[in-house]
Design an enzyme around this catalytic site. Structure first.
Site, PDB file in Angstrom:
ATOM      1  N   THR A  31       0.846  -1.189   0.000  1.00 30.94           N
ATOM      2  CA  THR A  31       0.000   0.000   0.000  1.00 30.94           C
ATOM      3  C   THR A  31       0.886   1.245   0.000  1.00 30.94           C
ATOM      4  OG1 THR A  31      -1.544  -1.252   1.340  1.00 30.94           O
ATOM      5  CG2 THR A  31      -1.864   1.148   1.270  1.00 30.94           C
ATOM      6  N   GLU A  64       9.835  -6.988  -2.003  1.00 26.91           N
ATOM      7  CA  GLU A  64      10.343  -5.880  -2.811  1.00 26.91           C
ATOM      8  C   GLU A  64      11.835  -6.067  -3.068  1.00 26.91           C
ATOM      9  OE1 GLU A  64       8.524  -5.525  -0.087  1.00 26.91           O
ATOM     10  OE2 GLU A  64       6.804  -4.228  -0.537  1.00 26.91           O
ATOM     11  N   ARG A 114       5.154   7.106   0.722  1.00 30.43           N
ATOM     12  CA  ARG A 114       4.448   6.736   1.961  1.00 30.43           C
ATOM     13  C   ARG A 114       5.401   6.825   3.143  1.00 30.43           C
ATOM     14  NH1 ARG A 114       2.406   0.493   3.214  1.00 30.43           N
ATOM     15  NH2 ARG A 114       3.047   0.596   5.397  1.00 30.43           N
ATOM     16  N   ASN A1011      -4.403  -8.507   3.534  1.00 33.18           N
ATOM     17  CA  ASN A1011      -4.436  -7.128   3.996  1.00 33.18           C
ATOM     18  C   ASN A1011      -4.314  -6.125   2.864  1.00 33.18           C
ATOM     19  OD1 ASN A1011      -4.562  -5.329   6.294  1.00 33.18           O
ATOM     20  ND2 ASN A1011      -2.477  -4.746   5.723  1.00 33.18           N
TER      21      ASN A1011
END
Lengths: 1191, 333
Positions: A31, A64, A114, A1011
């Site tokens: 996210t 990642e 973020r 999630n």
């Protein structure tokens, strides 16, 4: 050239360019960047081509770090390659980013910027992640809006190919990545014109090939490394000009003009703000307003932050500037200032000292922080910064947007300074996630953006709870371009889509005077007034609101839409707002419905149409009386008698006023009290379970499966029920010999229940005269709320059953134990939480939890409240979350610490034996803590020890006092989901299992990244469809249990509570008792399976019976006794796997999307299951000593 | 070789053995095998009205459930926007069957309300179906609902569809009508060209261990054939309709009985599911052999020869027959 106007969010805007300009795309969900990868995967599955006519290869990696490695490799082999990420994901890419840049490799990473987890995780937007990559050698290119995100994606790609410097193209998480805005879509022709194919071929030719072999990636020594590192300088020197060239070329082709440092404002501005990202748009809007009022203020938007071109920077600033404020959306504790501030100071100093400055003297420069974690950044704040620059003594290193009452960094601002565009419609909608409000509003903004000449913007605020989530939609549209990158401050249209919000959500603070207020109300225009809380009535009067009601519930019900009131309210919004003529609006809504739902069959379209057609008939204006007459009012967020911290801090957050909390209110190190969900009575269930004592078989199953711990059982002496509320239920104990003569109680907490119905599904007891009536049945909550709340309070006050009287290996007994995980924010019907709750019942008072990031860390640790709780002694689970990727290691660290402390304590007990008393010391050292009795005995020993040592001045005794609690056996639990255990954290998990240490690992396997919205993991079974596996997963599920068994010294269990609760219970008890590493893999149903969530336990049973999830326990202790350590707890498959699978949308949808492939994959999936079952069966049948089969 | 040809719904069929609506049509290979085994036509599996409604709502529910609520997971499924729903796959299957075999293919729809069937019937026709079988099935549970209301609903549906398509339409009925001859006549007036007698249902059973109601469907046996046999015999010649006898047809003799009662075709599925495609060949051979042995020239020669109109004692098909059977038991020593 005319380009299509589309209304999309920032992620889609970026994806639409990145997909077209690459050949290989390596992705991993995080996210707020996950949707970019989802678009790429979907388009890849559909075979859409890039601008060269070939479909990019999209591959999901395990982390990642893995994605960055794959990107690096793909680049080295010459493919145009990209990835999308954010936050911790970007941090994991840093090592490869140094390599990619060091090797001068062209690529663009697209980053939805973020926050980075520090005192807490945050999924929201700031520049902390991007700033952490400053030293990698990547160019950093910023976009401020959805349109810019699309444009800069293309400009960055053109520039990286020419400059050979790799780029991060970033835009603000959520504010830009998720904002829906009307933009001009770049065409393939635009992209072809911008991308020089010759550069692409050069990039390709630099790729490794055995036909022209080279070696890249050497190790270098002190003699040359330094020089070699300096070779890249010319490329960095040239890069800014190359980027500007690309921007200029873009302007020629598309018409939008960008500059590396883009100045906005009068040429003679004296005060200038320098910043980048979406906040710059708000600053831009504000300076326009200020300058209209006669001020002379300017703004420098930084687009290319790295390489930082001092020359371009200096040239962009007006010569008149005498004061500069640099705003950083990040925090660098302990620094001389945040990064961009330091850059600006340095750049200006350099310019002045080298004689290249246009300024006669050094302007005043101050730096400040704003907008961390998507903190609102408003015109009032911009104005405050400009005002600060006017002061003789301007505050440096300030913060704006918060109240820092500790170190007093914050600037004050006038919150009433609002510059909303009066020509724009500013509409705010409060809805429930489940009523479809956001979806309808996304459609509305698309309609307005694409069917009218208006500019349009949609911004959506979601909940941190997964069940009963409140959503707020902010829609702006009007004739003028929209730069307001902040939530609506003065709404001229306010809608409340759920009537019960009125008593608990303060929404009217956003309403402008004279605004329209639309309420979804079961009460008509003549009755509704008396149903409004007094404060709401008064606000409607004071603000002179035009008040409308619509009975959306009835319309939706009549149209067969259940509780989805979205299209009803949407039609009313259009009807009232008049943005389109009524008939056009209805036609546009229907068109949007057809587009959104058409592919899902006629029925759903028909029902939506009916809802729209009926809506306006049920819309009425309410005549507003002159005075507020209600004798009831809004309810406080938490009860008045809550603990102080809960009331003052958590209650403020629950009441949606968290922005008002000062710095001093917040714990300094991210530490919070547990057991606070009990104060947040959310009342989200429409129906709650009601116990029928006369039918109940006292099995405890409903208590066990309740995901939110709202059903509890107790046994008490009848005398204790004196004074019970009149509706309090009990029954004579029938099934426990040792409790004969007592009363059995089962009680539901009505205000904490989510209404999931798992309890009703699992209840085996039926009324013999009416089998549809079980021992527990659902009934409407509202009429029962007050009565059952009173009963719940009475129930809680009754004593707990003494653990010594229970056989906790029996399900029904275990359910007397107090759960220390309650009322979480998990989804209704969650498959994970019953396991967590059970573990806390068994070991909660001595349990330490390391929790991987994911669903469980969110429903378990997202503010405002936490479900991890404690018992009457104040003991309970101690919990922490480190990261997604390191949870096993994190938990091992905790174990090591506790082991070391225990070892040291034992040493001290031995050394201080005489002072302690040899008998007590001996007891402490020899007590057998494998049983509950032993643990209780040790607790007493430790208490006695503390008493004996208290007051001692011996430093060893003081040490022992600080450590003594650890002498009671602690239960270390490492928990997380399959994304962690199978993928990103597997390396660590493997190492921890190999360590031999006594840790208990619980993997709640939902077979998908739950999630982040259902991306495929290595736990995803073959033939299931998931995001990142849109065409169905074509490889078998990883057998984590088998891998763990290969160590031989790891206790391994696969469990599924819905299939066999006793096996679940026993596996957890055995795992905890095993003195070594234990791994429990628990099947957990999830929304992402696409099931009717109340059937979750049935699905668990079916998957076990189909052989898709063999129940097993592998106990190394059995091997030590010459027995086979593996025991299969489920029987030969008796249900076809399809029978299980096709109850689930994740399998079924593939049959609808790619039928041939689905059939093929299903056949293979069945083979996977057969093979695995046969393998386990043979393993379980082997003699452990010589490996031959048992007779 | 005797002449086994028959006409059904205006279709010239090479014999009276038609495969009834069953899972066979879901696999093209199975239909190819059945054609090789000699069957003269095939009715596709039924597309259920409830199935289409449920499918649309269910797909939407699961794609929407939990969406746009929680910031990290705004959806849970890739929404490809390409869904082959039952209606699409039914049409695709019809197309594939038409390509793969030469025997007529009769599509089958099961439902009771007009709306969505009309458009779909047109698509079925356009896709090349040779005929359409409408399985009229609604289970009334409301005591206020009259049989007339229900029959009118059926007739409206049939009429609308017959108007919408040019291919022949047959109605498949349950045996539970107060006046089957009257309703049959009304169906004929509404445009139906044939009746398929009778529909078999999933019948709920009770599980005493779990105290639950469980659906059940057993393969048919030839005792079940007696009911449609009787009604074909009664209706033959009284209403201007073709008849397909279905339920319990297991042998060549069963087919012959059906023909003599007045059926144009018999429909068979359970027997083929039990014994395989080759059973169709055996049935046809046994028909041929019986006709040989009994000196029948053609199927048409025998059709209706034992219908109520043709037998010497028509009361055998009526209530008197019932009384006779009862008294015959009483008379036993």
């Amino acid at each position: 050239m005319s380009r299509q106007k589309i209304t999309v969010d920032g992620n889609q805007a970026v994806a639409s360019v990145a997909f077209k300009l690459n050949e290989v795309i390596a992705i991993y969900p995080i996210t707020p960047s996950s949707p970019i990868g989802e678009w790429a995967d979907q388009w890849g599955a559909e075979g859409k081509p890039n601008i060269w006519g070939t479909t990019p290869l999209v591959v999901e990696m395990q982390s990642e770090g893995g994605a960055a490695g794959a990107v690096h490799g793909a680049l080295q082999a010459g493919a145009l390659t990209t990835t999308f990420t954010a936050s911790q994901g970007l941090l994991l890419m840093i090592p490869n980013m140094y390599k990619i840049a060091g090797e001068l490799t062209s690529t663009v990473f697209h980053v939805a910027a973020r926050s980075i987890a520090a005192q807490a995780l945050s999924i929201f937007g700031d520049h902390s992640d991007v700033m952490a990559t400053r030293a990698t050698g990547f160019a950093l290119m910023s976009s401020n809006s959805v349109q810019e995100a699309m444009d800069m994606a293309l400009i960055s790609q053109a520039a990286t190919l020419k400059s050979r410097v790799p780029f991060i193209h970033f835009f603000d998480g959520f504010r830009t990545s998720h904002e829906v805005a009307k933009v001009e879509q770049l065409t393939e022709e635009d992209m072809r014109a911008m991308i020089d194919d010759e550069m692409v071929r050069e990039h390709r030719m630099r790729g490794l090939s055995p036909d022209r072999p080279v070696l890249r990636g050497t190790a270098q020594n002190p003699d040359v490394f330094f020089q070699a590192r300096e070779t890249v300088n010319p490329f960095y020197n040239d890069a800014p000009a190359i980027v500007q060239d690309a921007m200029d070329k873009f302007a020629e082709i598309v018409g939008r003009k960008y500059e590396l440092f883009q100045y906005e404002g009068p040429k003679d501005a004296e005060r200038v703000i320098i910043m980048m990202g979406s906040g710059a748009e708000t600053a831009h809007e504000t300076l326009n307003a200020l300058n209209k009022d006669g001020e002379k203020v300017g703004l420098l938007k930084v687009r290319l932050y790295r390489p930082f071109s001092v020359e371009h920077f200096i040239n962009a600033l007006p010569k008149s500037v005498n004061a500069i404020a640099v705003l950083d959306r990040t925090k660098e504790p302990g620094s001389t200032g945040e990064p961009m501030y330091v850059d600006v100071v340095t750049a200006l100093n350099e310019a002045i000292s080298s004689g290249n400055s246009p300024f006669s003297k050094m302007p005043k420069i101050i730096g400040g922080r704003y907008g961390l974690s998507s903190k609102e950044f408003t015109p009032a704040m911009v104005k405050a910064v400009f005002d600060e620059l006017s002061k003789e003594q301007s505050k440096n290193h300030f913060t704006i947007g918060i109240n820092d009452d500790v170190t007093h960094t914050s600037l004050t601002y006038d919150a009433d300074y609002v510059i909303e565009d009066v020509e724009a419609v500013r509409a705010v909608f409060y809805g429930l996630g489940s009523d479809g409000t956001v979806g309808a509003n996304k459609n509305s903004i698309k309609i307005i953006g694409e069917d009218t000449d208006n500019f349009a913007q949609g911004h959506f605020v979601y909940d941190s709870k997964k069940a009963g989530a409140v959503t707020v939609s902010h829609l702006r549209f009007g004739p003028n371009p929209i730069r307001s990158t902040y939530e609506i401050q003065k709404a001229n249209f306010l809608a409340c889509h759920q009537f019960n919000f009125l008593e608990r959500v303060d929404m009217f603070k956003l309403a402008d005077e004279g605004a329209t207020f639309l309420l979804n109300s079961p009460y008509g225009p003549d009755e509704v007034w008396d149903e409004l809380p007094k404060t709401v009535q008064q606000t409607i009067i004071d603000k002179k609101l035009k008040f409308y009601v619509v009975d959306g519930y009835t319309v939706a019900e009549k149209a067969g839409m259940g509780r989805r009131v979205n299209t009803v309210l949407q039609a009313c919004f259009f009807g009232i707002s008049g943005v389109l003529p009524k008939d056009e609006a209805i036609a546009a809504i229907k068109n949007a419905i057809k587009k959104t739902y058409g592919k899902r069959g006629e029925e759903i379209v028909k029902r939506n149409y009916e809802a729209v057609d009926m809506a306006l008939e049920y819309l009425h204006e309410v005549e507003v009386p002159d005075s507020a007459t209600s004798d009831f009012d809004v309810i406080p967020p938490v009860p008045a008698d809550s603990p102080e911290f809960v009331k003052d801090v958590l209650g403020t957050i629950i009441g949606r006023r968290g922005d008002s909390l000062p710095v001093s209110a917040m714990p300094v190190d991210g530490t919070y009290p547990t057991g606070t969900t009990q104060y947040e009575k959310r009342n989200i269930a429409l129906d709650i379970p009601v116990w029928e004592a006369d039918i109940c078989a006292e099995c405890g199953k409903c208590v066990m499966v309740c995901p939110h711990a709202v059903i509890r059982q107790k046994v008490v002496d009848e005398v204790l029920l004196k004074g019970a509320p009149s509706t309090f239920k009990s029954k004579d104990v029938k099934t426990w010999k040792n409790f004969k003569g007592k009363k059995y109680l089962l009680q539901v907490s009505p205000e904490d229940c989510t209404g999931c119905r798992l309890c009703v599904e699992v209840c085996p007891a039926k009324d013999k005269s009416q089998v549809g009536r079980k021992a527990i049945n659902m009934a409407p909550q509202l009429p029962l709320r007050e009565q059952e709340s009173e009963n719940w309070e009475f129930f809680l006050g009754l004593p707990e059953v003494d653990r010594a009287e229970l056989d906790v290996s029996r399900v029904k007994d275990s359910q007397f134990l107090l759960p220390m995980f309650e009322f979480s924010g998990a989804c209704a019907g969650c498959g994970e939480t019953p396991y967590l709750k059970l573990i806390t019942q068994l070991f909660g008072d001595r349990m330490v939890v390391a929790n991987a990031t994911g669903c469980s860390s969110i429903y378990g640790g997202n503010l405002p409240t936490t479900p991890w709780s404690k018992n009457a002694d104040g003991r309970g689970p101690a919990w922490s979350n480190s990261l997604f990727e390191d949870n096993a290691e994190f938990g091992l660290g905790m174990r090591l610490s506790m082991d070391k402390q225990e070892e040291y304590s034992i040493e001290l007990v031995r050394e201080l034996a005489e002072e302690i008393g040899t008998e007590l010391a001996e007891q402490i050292l020899s007590v057998d803590q494998t049983t509950d009795v032993g643990i209780q005995a040790q607790r007493k020993n430790v208490e006695e020890l503390k008493e004996k040592l208290s007051g001692s001045s011996d430093s060893r005794a003081i040490d022992l006092l600080s450590l003594a609690d650890v002498l009671v056996k602690r239960s270390m639990w490492i928990i997380g989901g399959d994304g962690w255990a199978y993928d990103i954290g597997y390396g660590g998990l493997d190492h921890v299992m190999a360590s031999g240490r006594n840790v208990n690992i619980l993997v709640m396997d939902t077979e998908v990244y739950s999630n982040t919205g259902g991306q495929s993991s290595k736990a995803t079974p073959r033939a299931a469809s998931a995001k990142f596996a849109a065409k169905g997963k074509d490889s078998p599920k990883k057998d984590l249990a088998l891998m763990a068994m290969s160590y031989g010294n790891v206790y391994v269990a696969k469990i599924a509570m819905g299939a066999n609760d006793t096996q679940t219970l026993n596996a957890i008890l055995e795992a905890e008792a095993y003195d070594g590493p234990s791994l429990i893999i628990a099947y957990s149903q999830c929304i992402a399976h696409g099931i009717d969530m109340q059937k979750g336990l049935t699905q668990q049973k079916l998957i076990v019976e189909s052989g898709g999830w063999p129940l097993l326990r592998y106990n190394p202790e059995n091997a030590e006794q010459g027995k086979n350590p593996l025991k299969l707890d489920s029987k030969d498959p008796k249900v076809k796997f399809e029978e299980f699978a096709y109850n689930e949308n994740r399998y079924k949808v593939l049959l609808q999307s790619y039928p041939d492939r689905a059939e093929d994959l299903m056949e293979k999936a069945i083979e996977d299951n057969d093979k695995r079952w046969n393998f386990y069966k043979q393993m379980a049948a082997m003699h452990y000593d010589d490996g031959s089969e048992e007779a | 070789m005797k002449k086994l040809e028959t006409n059904y719904l205006g279709l010239k069929l090479k014999n009276p053995l038609v495969v009834s609506a069953s899972p066979f049509s879901e696999k093209v290979e199975a239909v190819v095998e059945l054609e090789k085994a000699g069957v003269s036509a095939l009715v596709m599996h039924s597309l259920f009205e409830e199935q289409i409604t449920h499918e649309s709502l269910s797909l939407d529910h699961h794609l929407e459930y939990g969406t746009d609520s929680f910031a990290e997971a705004l959806s849970y499924f890739p929404d490809s926007g390409r869904y082959t729903l039952s209606t699409d796959s039914y049409l695709e299957k019809l197309r594939d069957l038409k390509k793969a075999v030469d025997i007529p293919i009769i599509a089958s729809l099961n439902g009771s309300s007009s709306g969505k069937w009309i458009e779909f019937a047109e698509k079925i026709e356009a896709m090349g179906a040779d005929a359409l079988e409408l399985n009229l099935y609604y289970l009334p549970t409301d005591p206020e609902q009259t049989s007339m209301t229900l029959e009118n609903t059926y007739l409206e549906l049939v009429q609308n569809i017959c108007r919408a398509v040019e291919i022949p339409v047959a109605a498949k009925l349950s045996p539970f009508f107060s006046s089957l001859p009257n309703f049959s006549k009304n169906l004929a007036d509404a445009g139906v060209q044939g009746l398929v007698l009778f529909n078999r249902f999933y019948q709920p059973d009770l599980d005493l261990d779990e105290l639950e109601v469980v659906p059940k469907l057993n393969l048919s046996n030839n005792q079940e054939m007696l009911l449609p046999l009787r009604w074909v015999s009664i209706l033959y010649g009284r209403v201007d309709l073709d008849f397909a006898l279905t339920s319990g047809v297991q042998s060549g003799l069963d087919v012959l009985k059906a023909m003599m009662a007045g059926a144009n075709v018999t429909m068979v599925a359970s027997e083929l599911l039990r014994k395989g495609y080759g059973r169709a060949t055996e049935i046809l051979e046994s028909i041929n052999m019986w006709m040989e042995e009994n000196d029948y020239e053609s199927i048409q020669q025998m059709q209706g020869s034992m219908s109520m109109q043709s037998v010497s004692d028509p009361s055998a098909f009526e209530r008197a027959n019932y009384m006779k059977v009862l008294s015959s038991f009483t008379d036993l020593p």
